[in-house]
Design a protein around this motif. Structure first.
Motif, PDB file in Angstrom:
ATOM      1  N   TRP A 114      74.216  21.838   4.597  1.00  0.00           N
ATOM      2  CA  TRP A 114      74.050  20.849   5.644  1.00  0.00           C
ATOM      3  C   TRP A 114      72.934  21.311   6.565  1.00  0.00           C
ATOM      4  N   VAL A 115      71.980  20.444   6.836  1.00  0.00           N
ATOM      5  CA  VAL A 115      70.889  20.765   7.739  1.00  0.00           C
ATOM      6  C   VAL A 115      71.189  20.091   9.069  1.00  0.00           C
ATOM      7  N   PRO A 116      71.495  20.867  10.108  1.00  0.00           N
ATOM      8  CA  PRO A 116      71.877  20.259  11.384  1.00  0.00           C
ATOM      9  C   PRO A 116      70.704  19.561  12.065  1.00  0.00           C
ATOM     10  N   LYS A 117      71.020  18.483  12.749  1.00  0.00           N
ATOM     11  CA  LYS A 117      70.002  17.785  13.521  1.00  0.00           C
ATOM     12  C   LYS A 117      70.143  18.086  15.007  1.00  0.00           C
ATOM     13  N   GLU A 118      71.207  18.731  15.371  1.00  0.00           N
ATOM     14  CA  GLU A 118      71.398  19.090  16.768  1.00  0.00           C
ATOM     15  C   GLU A 118      70.767  20.448  17.030  1.00  0.00           C
ATOM     16  N   LEU A 119      70.519  20.733  18.292  1.00  0.00           N
ATOM     17  CA  LEU A 119      69.919  22.011  18.653  1.00  0.00           C
ATOM     18  C   LEU A 119      70.905  23.152  18.438  1.00  0.00           C
ATOM     19  N   SER A 120      70.385  24.274  17.997  1.00  0.00           N
ATOM     20  CA  SER A 120      71.227  25.465  17.864  1.00  0.00           C
ATOM     21  C   SER A 120      71.410  26.087  19.251  1.00  0.00           C
ATOM     22  N   SER A 121      72.294  27.049  19.345  1.00  0.00           N
ATOM     23  CA  SER A 121      72.538  27.697  20.641  1.00  0.00           C
ATOM     24  C   SER A 121      71.283  28.414  21.137  1.00  0.00           C
ATOM     25  N   THR A 122      70.480  28.951  20.228  1.00  0.00           N
ATOM     26  CA  THR A 122      69.239  29.618  20.618  1.00  0.00           C
ATOM     27  C   THR A 122      68.266  28.620  21.237  1.00  0.00           C
ATOM     28  N   HIS A 123      68.146  27.432  20.625  1.00  0.00           N
ATOM     29  CA  HIS A 123      67.253  26.411  21.177  1.00  0.00           C
ATOM     30  C   HIS A 123      67.749  25.926  22.527  1.00  0.00           C
ATOM     31  N   MET A 124      69.075  25.757  22.663  1.00  0.00           N
ATOM     32  CA  MET A 124      69.622  25.305  23.944  1.00  0.00           C
ATOM     33  C   MET A 124      69.354  26.331  25.044  1.00  0.00           C
ATOM     34  N   GLU A 125      69.469  27.610  24.702  1.00  0.00           N
ATOM     35  CA  GLU A 125      69.189  28.659  25.688  1.00  0.00           C
ATOM     36  C   GLU A 125      67.726  28.631  26.110  1.00  0.00           C
ATOM     37  N   SER A 126      66.810  28.442  25.140  1.00  0.00           N
ATOM     38  CA  SER A 126      65.393  28.417  25.495  1.00  0.00           C
ATOM     39  C   SER A 126      65.056  27.171  26.318  1.00  0.00           C
ATOM     40  N   HIS A 127      65.763  26.051  26.062  1.00  0.00           N
ATOM     41  CA  HIS A 127      65.563  24.846  26.886  1.00  0.00           C
ATOM     42  C   HIS A 127      66.022  25.101  28.319  1.00  0.00           C
ATOM     43  N   PHE A 128      66.977  25.956  28.494  1.00  0.00           N
ATOM     44  CA  PHE A 128      67.473  26.277  29.829  1.00  0.00           C
ATOM     45  C   PHE A 128      66.575  27.312  30.505  1.00  0.00           C
ATOM     46  N   GLU A 129      66.107  28.293  29.726  1.00  0.00           N
ATOM     47  CA  GLU A 129      65.329  29.397  30.289  1.00  0.00           C
ATOM     48  C   GLU A 129      63.939  28.971  30.758  1.00  0.00           C
ATOM     49  N   ALA A 130      63.297  28.051  30.046  1.00  0.00           N
ATOM     50  CA  ALA A 130      61.938  27.638  30.417  1.00  0.00           C
ATOM     51  C   ALA A 130      61.891  27.008  31.810  1.00  0.00           C
ATOM     52  N   PRO A 131      62.723  26.006  32.116  1.00  0.00           N
ATOM     53  CA  PRO A 131      62.679  25.449  33.477  1.00  0.00           C
ATOM     54  C   PRO A 131      63.084  26.450  34.551  1.00  0.00           C
ATOM     55  N   LEU A 132      64.024  27.321  34.205  1.00  0.00           N
ATOM     56  CA  LEU A 132      64.434  28.343  35.165  1.00  0.00           C
ATOM     57  C   LEU A 132      63.278  29.288  35.483  1.00  0.00           C
ATOM     58  N   GLY A 133      62.490  29.610  34.455  1.00  0.00           N
ATOM     59  CA  GLY A 133      61.300  30.445  34.669  1.00  0.00           C
ATOM     60  C   GLY A 133      60.284  29.758  35.561  1.00  0.00           C
ATOM     61  N   PHE A 134      60.074  28.455  35.364  1.00  0.00           N
ATOM     62  CA  PHE A 134      59.147  27.711  36.221  1.00  0.00           C
ATOM     63  C   PHE A 134      59.638  27.686  37.672  1.00  0.00           C
ATOM     64  N   LEU A 135      60.941  27.472  37.854  1.00  0.00           N
ATOM     65  CA  LEU A 135      61.465  27.461  39.225  1.00  0.00           C
ATOM     66  C   LEU A 135      61.292  28.813  39.894  1.00  0.00           C
ATOM     67  N   THR A 136      61.511  29.874  39.162  1.00  0.00           N
ATOM     68  CA  THR A 136      61.342  31.224  39.714  1.00  0.00           C
ATOM     69  C   THR A 136      59.886  31.451  40.107  1.00  0.00           C
ATOM     70  N   ARG A 137      58.954  31.059  39.239  1.00  0.00           N
ATOM     71  CA  ARG A 137      57.532  31.225  39.559  1.00  0.00           C
ATOM     72  C   ARG A 137      57.114  30.339  40.725  1.00  0.00           C
ATOM     73  N   TYR A 138      57.696  29.142  40.814  1.00  0.00           N
ATOM     74  CA  TYR A 138      57.367  28.250  41.926  1.00  0.00           C
ATOM     75  C   TYR A 138      57.816  28.866  43.250  1.00  0.00           C
ATOM     76  N   ASN A 139      58.983  29.507  43.252  1.00  0.00           N
ATOM     77  CA  ASN A 139      59.454  30.170  44.473  1.00  0.00           C
ATOM     78  C   ASN A 139      58.534  31.315  44.863  1.00  0.00           C
ATOM     79  N   GLU A 140      57.919  31.962  43.856  1.00  0.00           N
ATOM     80  CA  GLU A 140      57.029  33.090  44.152  1.00  0.00           C
ATOM     81  C   GLU A 140      55.630  32.625  44.560  1.00  0.00           C
ATOM     82  N   LYS A 141      55.059  31.638  43.857  1.00  0.00           N
ATOM     83  CA  LYS A 141      53.655  31.266  44.056  1.00  0.00           C
ATOM     84  C   LYS A 141      53.453  29.947  44.790  1.00  0.00           C
ATOM     85  N   GLY A 142      54.487  29.131  44.863  1.00  0.00           N
ATOM     86  CA  GLY A 142      54.378  27.869  45.592  1.00  0.00           C
ATOM     87  C   GLY A 142      53.550  26.835  44.859  1.00  0.00           C
TER      88      GLY A 142
END
Length: 114
Positions: free
Chosen positions: A49-77
């Motif tokens: 079976w080839v899943p069409k939903e995101l794996s847990s690794t993909h879901m984590e990276s979808h969460f980590e990317a925006p969190l990284g941007f927010l952290t950088r925005y707090n630092e650099k404005g």
């Protein structure tokens, strides 16, 4: 001839009708299809079976990317916002899993479901 075709299928269940015709050039595709489906009773099914939903690794990276941007925005404005380039979301994988079609195997009608 039928027993020989069955041996090839049992050795490699991912063979296609075209592959079997290459092994037996004197048989047509229609004849090979009749042997495999009619005489031997095999059907081609997806082996995995080839899943069409995101794996847990993909879901984590979808969460980590925006969190990284927010952290950088707090630092650099606002300086960070002027450096962001947006586009459609595209995921590029270096290790592409096989497709459903590539994973298809011949199974007998009496084969257990896995």
């Amino acid at each position: 001839m039928v027993n020989s075709v069955q041996e090839h299928i049992l050795n490699d269940r991912r063979l296609t009708i075209s592959d079997l015709c290459n092994l037996y050039p004197d048989l047509s595709i229609g004849t090979m299809f009749d042997i495999v489906r009619g005489c031997l009773g095999y059907r081609k099914i997806c082996a995995r079976w080839v899943p069409k939903e995101l794996s847990s690794t993909h879901m984590e990276s979808h969460f980590e990317a925006p969190l990284g941007f927010l952290t950088r925005y707090n630092e650099k404005g606002n300086d960070l916002i002027s450096r962001i380039v947006t586009c459609d979301e595209t995921w590029i994988h270096y290790n592409n899993p096989e497709s459903k079609r590539e994973s298809m195997q011949w199974k007998h009608t009496t084969s257990p479901r896995v």
